[in-house]
Scaffold this active site. Structure first.
Site, mmCIF file in Angstrom:
data_model
loop_
_atom_site.group_PDB
_atom_site.id
_atom_site.type_symbol
_atom_site.label_atom_id
_atom_site.label_comp_id
_atom_site.label_asym_id
_atom_site.label_seq_id
_atom_site.Cartn_x
_atom_site.Cartn_y
_atom_site.Cartn_z
ATOM 1 N N PHE A 23 0.813 -1.220 0.000
ATOM 2 C CA PHE A 23 0.000 0.000 0.000
ATOM 3 C C PHE A 23 0.846 1.270 0.000
ATOM 4 C CE2 PHE A 23 -2.600 -3.360 1.858
ATOM 5 C CZ PHE A 23 -3.746 -3.258 1.087
ATOM 6 N N GLU B 234 4.018 6.171 -3.945
ATOM 7 C CA GLU B 234 5.228 6.755 -4.538
ATOM 8 C C GLU B 234 5.359 8.180 -4.027
ATOM 9 O OE1 GLU B 234 5.469 6.378 -8.813
ATOM 10 O OE2 GLU B 234 5.059 4.243 -8.661
ATOM 11 N N PHE C 198 -7.837 12.936 -0.096
ATOM 12 C CA PHE C 198 -8.270 12.498 -1.433
ATOM 13 C C PHE C 198 -9.563 13.158 -1.889
ATOM 14 C CE2 PHE C 198 -5.810 9.448 -3.783
ATOM 15 C CZ PHE C 198 -4.735 9.306 -2.932
ATOM 16 N N CYS D 224 -0.685 2.897 -10.935
ATOM 17 C CA CYS D 224 -1.592 2.006 -10.196
ATOM 18 C C CYS D 224 -3.079 2.260 -10.440
ATOM 19 C CB CYS D 224 -1.285 2.094 -8.704
ATOM 20 S SG CYS D 224 0.321 1.388 -8.308
ATOM 21 N N LYS E 53 -4.640 1.362 -13.994
ATOM 22 C CA LYS E 53 -4.638 -0.064 -14.354
ATOM 23 C C LYS E 53 -5.439 -0.896 -13.346
ATOM 24 C CE LYS E 53 -0.418 -1.889 -12.198
ATOM 25 N NZ LYS E 53 -1.048 -2.627 -11.113
HETATM 26 N N1 NAD Z 1 4.438 1.744 -7.832
HETATM 27 C C1 NAD Z 1 3.613 1.794 -6.805
HETATM 28 O O1 NAD Z 1 3.374 2.835 -6.202
HETATM 29 C C2 NAD Z 1 2.922 0.543 -6.319
HETATM 30 C C3 NAD Z 1 2.286 0.547 -5.074
HETATM 31 C C4 NAD Z 1 1.668 -0.618 -4.638
HETATM 32 C C5 NAD Z 1 1.651 -1.746 -5.444
HETATM 33 N N2 NAD Z 1 2.260 -1.722 -6.660
HETATM 34 C C6 NAD Z 1 2.258 -2.937 -7.467
HETATM 35 O O2 NAD Z 1 3.527 -3.557 -7.336
HETATM 36 C C7 NAD Z 1 3.891 -4.200 -8.563
HETATM 37 C C8 NAD Z 1 5.215 -3.654 -9.056
HETATM 38 O O3 NAD Z 1 5.050 -2.281 -9.346
HETATM 39 P P1 NAD Z 1 6.290 -1.305 -9.585
HETATM 40 O O4 NAD Z 1 5.746 0.067 -9.711
HETATM 41 O O5 NAD Z 1 7.331 -1.604 -8.585
HETATM 42 O O6 NAD Z 1 6.757 -1.822 -11.030
HETATM 43 P P2 NAD Z 1 8.122 -1.493 -11.796
HETATM 44 O O7 NAD Z 1 7.792 -1.565 -13.229
HETATM 45 O O8 NAD Z 1 8.747 -0.267 -11.223
HETATM 46 O O9 NAD Z 1 9.073 -2.729 -11.395
HETATM 47 C C9 NAD Z 1 8.864 -4.036 -11.786
HETATM 48 C C10 NAD Z 1 10.226 -4.690 -11.972
HETATM 49 O O10 NAD Z 1 10.071 -6.080 -12.180
HETATM 50 C C11 NAD Z 1 11.072 -6.511 -13.087
HETATM 51 N N3 NAD Z 1 10.719 -7.829 -13.607
HETATM 52 C C12 NAD Z 1 9.799 -8.169 -14.540
HETATM 53 N N4 NAD Z 1 9.775 -9.494 -14.708
HETATM 54 C C13 NAD Z 1 10.673 -10.019 -13.860
HETATM 55 C C14 NAD Z 1 11.094 -11.345 -13.563
HETATM 56 N N5 NAD Z 1 10.546 -12.401 -14.148
HETATM 57 N N6 NAD Z 1 12.051 -11.516 -12.656
HETATM 58 C C15 NAD Z 1 12.618 -10.459 -12.029
HETATM 59 N N7 NAD Z 1 12.265 -9.192 -12.263
HETATM 60 C C16 NAD Z 1 11.297 -8.966 -13.169
HETATM 61 C C17 NAD Z 1 11.138 -5.402 -14.099
HETATM 62 O O11 NAD Z 1 12.331 -5.417 -14.829
HETATM 63 C C18 NAD Z 1 11.004 -4.175 -13.184
HETATM 64 O O12 NAD Z 1 12.275 -3.709 -12.767
HETATM 65 C C19 NAD Z 1 2.724 -3.960 -9.513
HETATM 66 O O13 NAD Z 1 1.844 -5.041 -9.441
HETATM 67 C C20 NAD Z 1 2.069 -2.727 -8.945
HETATM 68 O O14 NAD Z 1 0.707 -2.647 -9.266
HETATM 69 C C21 NAD Z 1 2.910 -0.610 -7.113
#
Ligand code: NAD
Length: 440
Positions: free
Chosen positions: A155, A158, A255, A266, A269
């Site tokens: 949760f 960023e 919010f 997030c 999608k």
């Molecule tokens: N960004 C946010 O604020 C946030 C907050 C909560 C939840 N999430 C969720 O967390 C997840 C990740 O989001 P993010 O923003 O960190 O994504 P991101 O795109 O910043 O990072 C994902 C990483 O995974 C790597 N990756 C892909 N396939 C891989 C594999 N098979 N093995 C190893 N590494 C691999 C990619 O190269 C990338 O570096 C998503 O499901 C997102 O919805 C994101």
């Protein structure tokens, strides 16, 4: 505890650093060689307050390492966190290929008990798919090894990710395995010393909780945006309305800010993916359909305001854009409303001069093919000779500008405030025309 982070993006890197910070031995794995090389070189690929210091501290202490070696990654942690991306597929569903590839990689390599922790935001039922994927790989290898799959949605926000992770308001654990819950309770104990923040539930409810949270927040934003547009029509002021309803503790102030629409990696999608799941199960979420429609329209609201004042043909016009990132304190440009605004201005023939305190490098990368967009070194440099200032991201440094200086620099003294940062009276007193979102 030995912890492996599979996926070293916004979530994986922050989670890995924070788990190392409290004493765990963390190995962050990614398939992106450039990202791992950057980290090994001592640089941090994303902008996140407090993160570089934490990474450097823990790398120096030997508790945080980075790798592209899948064998080493699976061998290292009893806890294998999956924090890879779950981007939208063409039909709006969450694309599970990265999560399932990660699961396959674990199944192909594990030689002892592992707890696989789904940290990525994943549709209900994903834990079952991860479990099946790993079981199938073990079967292919002729092995019978115990393992557990846990859902632990993230949760963090960023821009405040480190603080959110270190001081979570809740930690959701979906599990059906007592031993796995005990391990997660232990790993999260340092983050909840004042009181228990762990909410243990079944896997499916945990998976749904994450989508429900983001859908609720997106709903509040779209609700306020629609109401702000109505306020425009009724000559009411949404800022008064916001305070009037926010004072009700059942509603609260958070919010409730109207603006240029929600963006980021997030909300867009996740709202889509939850709708897809609902539709697939014959229980469509009508509220969310409206939330998304309102948001799509809202991203063009600033263009509507600009063309309402200057006409639809903007050839020969130049606009200063303050803010590119989808929100302050991040360089993330994914689905940023600024992209819609830039596109809307440029396709009408205008030029755009943008300024953002941290997202300009990322903007140059993702908008490299956009002609007519240039970048300024400071907010005031951006407005020189422009026909209007368009504020898209509410960075602190934009909150109290010198309006007299703006008036002197602008060719046409118009301010389009897409985040309702300014007091309209103050802006007007400086001789500028003010356009907010639902402001009188
Ligand atoms: N960004 C946010 O604020 C946030 C907050 C909560 C939840 N999430 C969720 O967390 C997840 C990740 O989001 P993010 O923003 O960190 O994504 P991101 O795109 O910043 O990072 C994902 C990483 O995974 C790597 N990756 C892909 N396939 C891989 C594999 N098979 N093995 C190893 N590494 C691999 C990619 O190269 C990338 O570096 C998503 O499901 C997102 O919805 C994101």
């Amino acid at each position: 505890m030995n912890v492996t982070m599979i996926g070293t993006g916004y979530v994986g890197l922050v989670t890995g650093a924070c788990l190392a910070e409290v004493g765990n031995d963390v190995l962050c794995f990614d398939v992106d060689n450039a990202k791992i090389a950057t980290l090994e070189d001592g640089r941090v690929p994303i902008h996140e307050p407090g993160l570089p210091e934490m990474i450097h501290r823990n790398v120096a202490a030997g508790r945080l390492r980075f790798t592209t070696d899948a064998d080493a990654a699976v061998a290292h942690g009893t806890l294998q966190f999956i924090a890879v991306g779950t981007p939208p597929d063409e039909d709006g569903s969450a694309d599970m290929k990265y999560v399932l590839t990660a699961a396959r990689g674990i199944g192909q390599r594990m030689t002892e008990y592992k707890v696989i922790v789904d940290k990525s935001t994943v549709p209900v039922g994903t834990a079952d798919r991860v479990r099946e994927t790993i079981a199938k790989e073990l079967e292919t290898r002729g092995l019978k090894l115990p393992f557990a799959v846990v859902s632990n949605p993230e949760f963090l926000k960023e821009g405040a990710a480190v603080e959110d992770f270190m001081k979570p308001d809740r930690i959701v654990i979906g599990a059906d395995d007592e031993h796995a819950v005990a391990l997660l309770r232990a790993v999260y104990a340092p983050f909840q010393r004042s009181h228990d923040r762990l909410l243990v539930m079944d896997l499916r409810s945990a998976e749904l909780t994450k989508y429900a949270a983001n859908a609720m927040l997106a709903t509040r934003i779209s609700f306020m945006n629609e109401l702000a547009n109505l306020a425009d029509t009724l000559d009411a002021d949404i800022e008064h309305v916001r305070q009037g309803i926010g004072a009700d503790p059942r509603i609260g102030y958070q919010f409730l800010y109207p603006g240029a629409g929600y963006g980021g990696s997030c909300f867009p999608k996740d709202v889509k993916a939850l709708q897809f799941t609902a539709q697939q199960h014959g229980a469509p979420l009508q509220v969310l359909h409206a939330v998304e429609t309102v948001n799509e329209a809202q991203k063009s609201r600033l263009i509507v305001k600009i063309t309402g004042r200057l006409g639809d043909k903007l050839a020969g016009r130049k606009f200063a854009l303050w803010g590119l990132a989808f929100k302050p304190n991040t360089d993330d440009m994914r689905e940023a409303p600024s992209r819609t605004v830039v596109q809307g201005l440029i396709e009408r023939g205008a030029e755009v001069v943008a300024y953002d305190p941290v997202a300009m490098d990322e903007a140059k990368r993702v908008l490299s093919d956009v002609r007519g967009l240039s970048y300024a070194l400071s907010p005031l440099d951006a407005v020189a000779g422009c026909d209007g200032l368009v504020v898209v991201t509410e960075w602190k440094e934009f909150r109290s500008p010198d309006f007299a200086a703006l008036k002197r620099r602008l060719r046409t003294p118009l301010v389009f405030d897409g985040r309702n940062l300014y007091d309209p009276a103050l802006v007007r007193a400086a001789g500028l025309e003010y356009f907010g979102i639902g402001r009188r």
